[in-house]
Every structure is written in C-alpha cells, then in structure tokens.
Design an enzyme around this catalytic site. Structure first.
Site, PDB file in Angstrom:
ATOM      1  CD  GLU A 135      58.096  16.497  87.443  1.00 44.84           C
ATOM      2  OE1 GLU A 135      57.593  17.103  88.403  1.00 44.84           O
ATOM      3  OE2 GLU A 135      59.292  16.456  87.220  1.00 44.84           O
ATOM      4  CB  CYS A 147      53.594  23.338  87.320  1.00 45.13           C
ATOM      5  SG  CYS A 147      55.346  23.235  87.682  1.00 45.13           S
TER       6      CYS A 147
HETATM    7  P1  NAD Z   1      50.722  20.368  77.051  1.00 40.15           P
HETATM    8  O1  NAD Z   1      50.240  19.187  77.799  1.00 40.15           O
HETATM    9  O2  NAD Z   1      49.808  21.000  76.081  1.00 40.15           O
HETATM   10  O3  NAD Z   1      52.046  19.998  76.204  1.00 40.15           O
HETATM   11  C1  NAD Z   1      53.200  19.485  76.828  1.00 40.15           C
HETATM   12  C2  NAD Z   1      54.043  18.766  75.787  1.00 40.15           C
HETATM   13  O4  NAD Z   1      53.341  17.604  75.343  1.00 40.15           O
HETATM   14  C3  NAD Z   1      54.316  19.586  74.529  1.00 40.15           C
HETATM   15  O5  NAD Z   1      55.636  19.352  74.101  1.00 40.15           O
HETATM   16  C4  NAD Z   1      53.322  19.024  73.523  1.00 40.15           C
HETATM   17  O6  NAD Z   1      53.707  19.180  72.187  1.00 40.15           O
HETATM   18  C5  NAD Z   1      53.309  17.555  73.914  1.00 40.15           C
HETATM   19  N1  NAD Z   1      52.110  16.794  73.547  1.00 40.15           N
HETATM   20  C6  NAD Z   1      50.861  17.247  73.285  1.00 40.15           C
HETATM   21  N2  NAD Z   1      50.042  16.206  72.986  1.00 40.15           N
HETATM   22  C7  NAD Z   1      50.789  15.075  73.051  1.00 40.15           C
HETATM   23  C8  NAD Z   1      50.514  13.682  72.871  1.00 40.15           C
HETATM   24  N3  NAD Z   1      49.302  13.239  72.540  1.00 40.15           N
HETATM   25  N4  NAD Z   1      51.513  12.810  73.033  1.00 40.15           N
HETATM   26  C9  NAD Z   1      52.741  13.230  73.395  1.00 40.15           C
HETATM   27  N5  NAD Z   1      53.069  14.535  73.580  1.00 40.15           N
HETATM   28  C10 NAD Z   1      52.107  15.448  73.411  1.00 40.15           C
HETATM   29  O7  NAD Z   1      51.222  21.392  78.140  1.00 40.15           O
HETATM   30  P2  NAD Z   1      51.718  22.897  77.911  1.00 40.15           P
HETATM   31  O8  NAD Z   1      50.531  23.743  77.648  1.00 40.15           O
HETATM   32  O9  NAD Z   1      52.846  22.911  76.952  1.00 40.15           O
HETATM   33  O10 NAD Z   1      52.321  23.239  79.362  1.00 40.15           O
HETATM   34  C11 NAD Z   1      51.568  23.732  80.419  1.00 40.15           C
HETATM   35  C12 NAD Z   1      51.247  22.641  81.424  1.00 40.15           C
HETATM   36  O11 NAD Z   1      52.443  22.039  81.913  1.00 40.15           O
HETATM   37  C13 NAD Z   1      50.535  23.188  82.662  1.00 40.15           C
HETATM   38  O12 NAD Z   1      49.468  22.343  83.005  1.00 40.15           O
HETATM   39  C14 NAD Z   1      51.613  23.133  83.739  1.00 40.15           C
HETATM   40  O13 NAD Z   1      51.127  23.045  85.058  1.00 40.15           O
HETATM   41  C15 NAD Z   1      52.356  21.908  83.330  1.00 40.15           C
HETATM   42  N6  NAD Z   1      53.687  21.892  83.947  1.00 40.15           N
HETATM   43  C16 NAD Z   1      53.947  21.027  84.969  1.00 40.15           C
HETATM   44  C17 NAD Z   1      55.187  21.028  85.599  1.00 40.15           C
HETATM   45  C18 NAD Z   1      55.498  20.113  86.760  1.00 40.15           C
HETATM   46  O14 NAD Z   1      56.665  19.976  87.094  1.00 40.15           O
HETATM   47  N7  NAD Z   1      54.521  19.494  87.402  1.00 40.15           N
HETATM   48  C19 NAD Z   1      56.171  21.915  85.157  1.00 40.15           C
HETATM   49  C20 NAD Z   1      55.872  22.788  84.124  1.00 40.15           C
HETATM   50  C21 NAD Z   1      54.635  22.770  83.512  1.00 40.15           C
END
Ligand code: NAD
Length: 488
Positions: free
Chosen positions: A216, A250
C-alpha cells in the site's frame, strides 16, 4: 543494537511466531475471536494512554489521535470478532454429479503463517491494526515493524496484545534496516505500507526470496469539482481532504480540478476554508518530509505557479501552512509527485471529459473524489477515475469503515486493508476433496474410443443443454463404464 543483533532478533521473532502460530491456527476461529475480544477490552481500557502516545509521536491534535487511530481500533476488533468467522467459513464446491459422482469438495481459508507487517508513521495505530486484527483472526502470527518515528505506539499495542496472545504477535523496532532484516527472516507474507520508492525495493527483495508482497503505497488524489456542486460544502470537504493530519495521508487531496463555470466562486471559498484551518495544522512528523513539501512549493513557484494561500513558512519553528497553488505545468513536482503535506494544486477545466483526463494524469491510483449534485452524472465521472476508491461528495473517510477495502492501483500498490476482501491476501485457499465412489473413474486408464465418445458428449451437453443431451451423455458414460469394467 548492531545490524547483526537486529538480524538475530528478527530471525528469533519469526521463528517463535511460527511455532506459536501453529497452535493458534489450530484453534477454532470462534475461539480465536473470543481471545481477541478479551485482548481488545484490555487494550481499549488504555485508550487515553494510547491516544496521548499517538498525539505525542505524530504531533497530531489529541482529538484526531482518538478519531483516526484509537476509535478505529475499537471498530476493527468489533467488526472482525463478530463478522470475521462467517467470512472465514469454508464453502462447499459445486461439483458436477453426472460425470463426477460421489464427491464432496470444500474450499477452506488457510492462514499464510507468519505475516510481516511493515508500517509508516502517519497513522501508527490504525494502519497496522487494519492488517493485524484480520491476520490474527484468520490464524496467522504477526511480526510488526512500526515506523522508527512512532516506535512507542507500536510497542504499546503489541505489548498489550502479547499479554493475552503470547508469541503470535511480536514487535521488531528499528529503522529501514530492521524492516529489511525482517524480510530476510523469511516471513510467509510481507504486508508493506509506505512510500512507493521503498515499496518497490521491498517487492524486489520479496520476489528474490519467493515471499509474496502486499503493498500500500503513495497517492496523489484529485478532487473533481463539477459545476453543480454545493460550493460551500464542497470547499469545506476539499479543505479537510487537503489539511487533515497535516496532509500526511496517502489519500489526502493533493490536486483539485474545478469546472470553469464555478471556479470564480469556488476558489475563494476553498482559500477561505484553508486559511481558517491554519492555526490547527501541526508540524509534519519528520524534518525530511518538511523539506520535501517545501521543495514542492519552491519548485511550483519557480515554474510560474501562483500562491493562492500559504507558502514556504518564514522559519523552522512555523508549521507549513495550508497552501494552494495554481498555474503550474503538470511536470512540476507538486502535480507529478506525492507531496504528503498540507498543500494542493488547483486547475480549471471546461468540461467533464477534460476534468476526468486531468484527474487521471498521474501514475498514482489510490483515491479520488467527485463533487456534484446530480448523482448520476457525478457517479459516472467517478467511475472513470483510475483509482481503487472513488468518493462522491466526500473524501477518504471510508478508511474508518472496517467493511470497506482500502485499496489502490498503479503506483499506489497492489495490496489492500480491511473488509472481507483482505482475507484473500491474508489466507490461501485450501481444497479438500472427499470421494466415496467405488468405481474406476471414466477418465482413468486405459484410454480408448469410449473415452473420446464420453468427452464429446459432455462437451455437446454443455453446448446445447437439455434433457436429450443429458440422456446421450448418460449413454456414453454407461458405455465407458462397461468398457472399463470389462478390462479390469
Ligand atoms: P517509508 O517507505 O519511508 O517507510 C515505511 C516503512 O518501511 C517504515 O517502517 C520503514 O522503516 C520501513 N522501511 C524502510 N526501508 C525499508 C526496507 N528497505 N525494507 C523494509 N522496510 C523498510 O514511508 P514513510 O515515510 O514512513 O510513510 C509515508 C508513505 O507511506 C507515503 O508515501 C504514504 O503515501 C504512504 N502510505 C500509504 C498508505 C496506503 O494505504 N496506500 C497509507 C499510509 C501511508
């Protein structure tokens, strides 16, 4: 913790979850629902503590922490523990009795095993729980990796559940490296919520390891304002869509396209509503995100955009104000990329076709809203938006409804949360076939003319239907059975 220690911990948690998960999955679903209900009562007794933690970690107003995170948890447990068992019930297969007699078939939903839930920081409770609650009810174990920016809410949640459920739920704290280590620990499914950039890395690694990934990802939702919209209400709704959770949603509204016939009246109303929210918009959760949003505003202005309200804050102590920009090319970052802050771009179009084309001019496909009084027209415009969710005369709030999927397409990811549909991801169908037939099957060896005769009659029966075709097929079946029994 060193990288090695994080990896060891990830492996240990997945291993313990797998062991505990086997016993958990063997319980009847009603018993799992009962235990989850007990755990939820304890968890919700700490609602004030949880809301305060969320507000402290995310800077969101306490009221928003309750409404968007904590209340959602209560609803999720209520929904899944009452409705979930019926959605998880096995179903009986329809098996043609004529050519496959004596058979009973069931399709059951089998838990995947250990699910890695990796989450962002914007809704640190509601988002992971939309997966964790149905995953546990379905018989899975879960290892949860909360965002490094909201670790305390994540740990609090899991500790409450562990007190009742033991190792079937665990938390792995840390940054992206911990998320990566969790994947290397070989869970059976990765449910990832986060940015599109990270989501693609996770999908690649999942594919290399043969682990399915549900993702997501980001969004760039558009609000389409038709010329028969109730302008004051629409401005209030779109303003909320842009600003709630400081735009760190999001499915926040990041683009607005308005019909030229009402633009002169709608735009000032929207600006007025946005300005009215300014004092309630907190700081963004991370400094990095703040820099991205500011860069989008600066890029828009450099590309000829005009600020209708807001703009780059005067100093670091000032939150980014609600910002509306017009007159930018679609190549500008504020149109083409997810901003994830309280800003939006707006443009005017002269007919419904052009409004739809503008809304669809993005790689993202999470949500989209259409605002207009003629519901037939608004719905038909909405159905043409290439998004997983379309809302007519509202926006985004369906994330709080456990019976509705939260789902995107395109660069917004392939996964979903909530609703019975999530069970298609959190479980695998398992086929169980019971056969009480005592005779040799007509399609078994030896082959021969009677088999061909039977197959042709079966196909003909499907093609023409009716009693005579059935009688002819029964004749072919008898000839085949006779041939088989003479040879055995
Ligand atoms: P992010 O991608 O930076 O991090 C998300 C999670 O992934 C964190 O827990 C992070 O520690 C982990 N992560 C980072 N690198 C990783 C890797 N290589 N392997 C595994 N895990 C890893 O996102 P963010 O800045 O925390 O959140 C914001 C983003 O989330 C925005 O783009 C937003 O649109 C999206 N989002 C989407 C939804 C949806 O339902 N579509 C809902 C909420 C947020």
């Amino acid at each position: 913790m060193s990288a090695d220690q994080v990896s060891e911990r990830a492996v240990a948690l997945v291993s313990a979850a797998r062991t505990a998960g086997a016993a958990w999955a063997a319980l009847p679903v009603d018993e799992r629902a009962r235990r989850l209900t007990v755990a939820s009562k304890d968890l919700l007794a700490g609602a004030d503590e949880l809301a305060n933690l969320v507000a402290a970690e995310t800077h969101k107003p306490l009221g928003e922490a309750y409404s968007s995170d904590v209340l959602g948890v209560a609803d999720l447990f209520g929904y899944w523990c009452s409705q979930g068992p019926q959605h998880l019930a096995r179903r009986k297969a329809r098996i043609p009795a004529l050519d496959m007699p004596g058979k009973t078939g069931w399709i059951e939903r089998e838990a995947r095993g250990v699910i890695a839930v990796i989450s962002p920081w914007n809704y640190p409770v509601a988002l992971p729980m939309r997966v964790i609650v149905p995953a546990l009810l379905a018989g899975n174990a879960v290892v949860f990796k909360p965002s490094e920016f909201t670790p305390r809410s994540g740990a609090w949640l899991v500790n409450k559940l562990r007190a009742h459920l033991g190792d079937v739920i665990a938390v792995l704290e840390g940054d992206g490296a911990a998320g990566a280590a969790l994947i290397e620990a070989r869970p059976d499914l990765i449910h990832f919520t986060g940015s599109t950039v990270t989501g693609r890395k996770v999908a690649v690694r999942g594919a290399e390891l043969g682990i399915p990934v549900e993702s997501e990802l980001g969004g760039k939702d558009c609000a389409v304002v038709l010329d028969d919209a109730l302008l004051d209400r629409t401005a209030a709704g779109v303003a909320w869509g842009i600003v709630h959770n400081a735009g760190q949603d999001c499915a926040s509204v990041e683009r607005v396209v308005v019909h030229a016939r009402v633009a002169d009246r709608f735009v000032p109303l929207l600006v007025e509503k946005l300005n009215a929210t300014a004092s309630q918009v907190p700081h963004l959760v991370t400094a990095t995100q703040r820099q991205i949003v500011i860069a989008h505003i600066e890029d828009a202005l450099a590309q000829g955009g005009t600020l209708l309200c807001g703009g780059v804050p005067a100093d670091d102590a000032t939150p980014i104000p609600p910002t509306l920009i017009t007159g930018i090319p679609r190549s500008a970052r504020a149109w083409a990329e997810e901003s994830f802050g309280p800003i939006a771009v707006i443009e005017t179009q002269h007919d419904d076709e052009a409004l739809i084309a503008a809304a669809n001019d993005t790689v993202y496909g999470l949500g989209g809203s259409v605002w207009g009084e003629d519901l037939t027209r608004a719905e038909s415009v909405a159905r043409r938006l290439r998004t997983g969710m379309v809302w007519v005369n509202n926006t985004a709030f369906t994330g709080a409804i456990p019976d509705m999927p939260w789902v995107g397409r395109g660069a917004s990811g392939n996964g979903l949360t909530s609703s019975p549909e999530v069970l298609d991801h959190l479980t695998r169908p398992r086929v169980v076939l019971l056969d009480k037939s005592k005779s040799i099957e007509p399609w078994w060896y030896p082959y021969g003319d009677t088999l061909l005769d039977l197959m042709r009659n079966l196909i003909e029966r499907q093609r023409v239907g009716g009693v005579m075709a059935t009688v002819r097929t029964l004749g072919a079946l008898n000839r085949r059975n006779k041939a088989l029994s003479e040879r055995s």
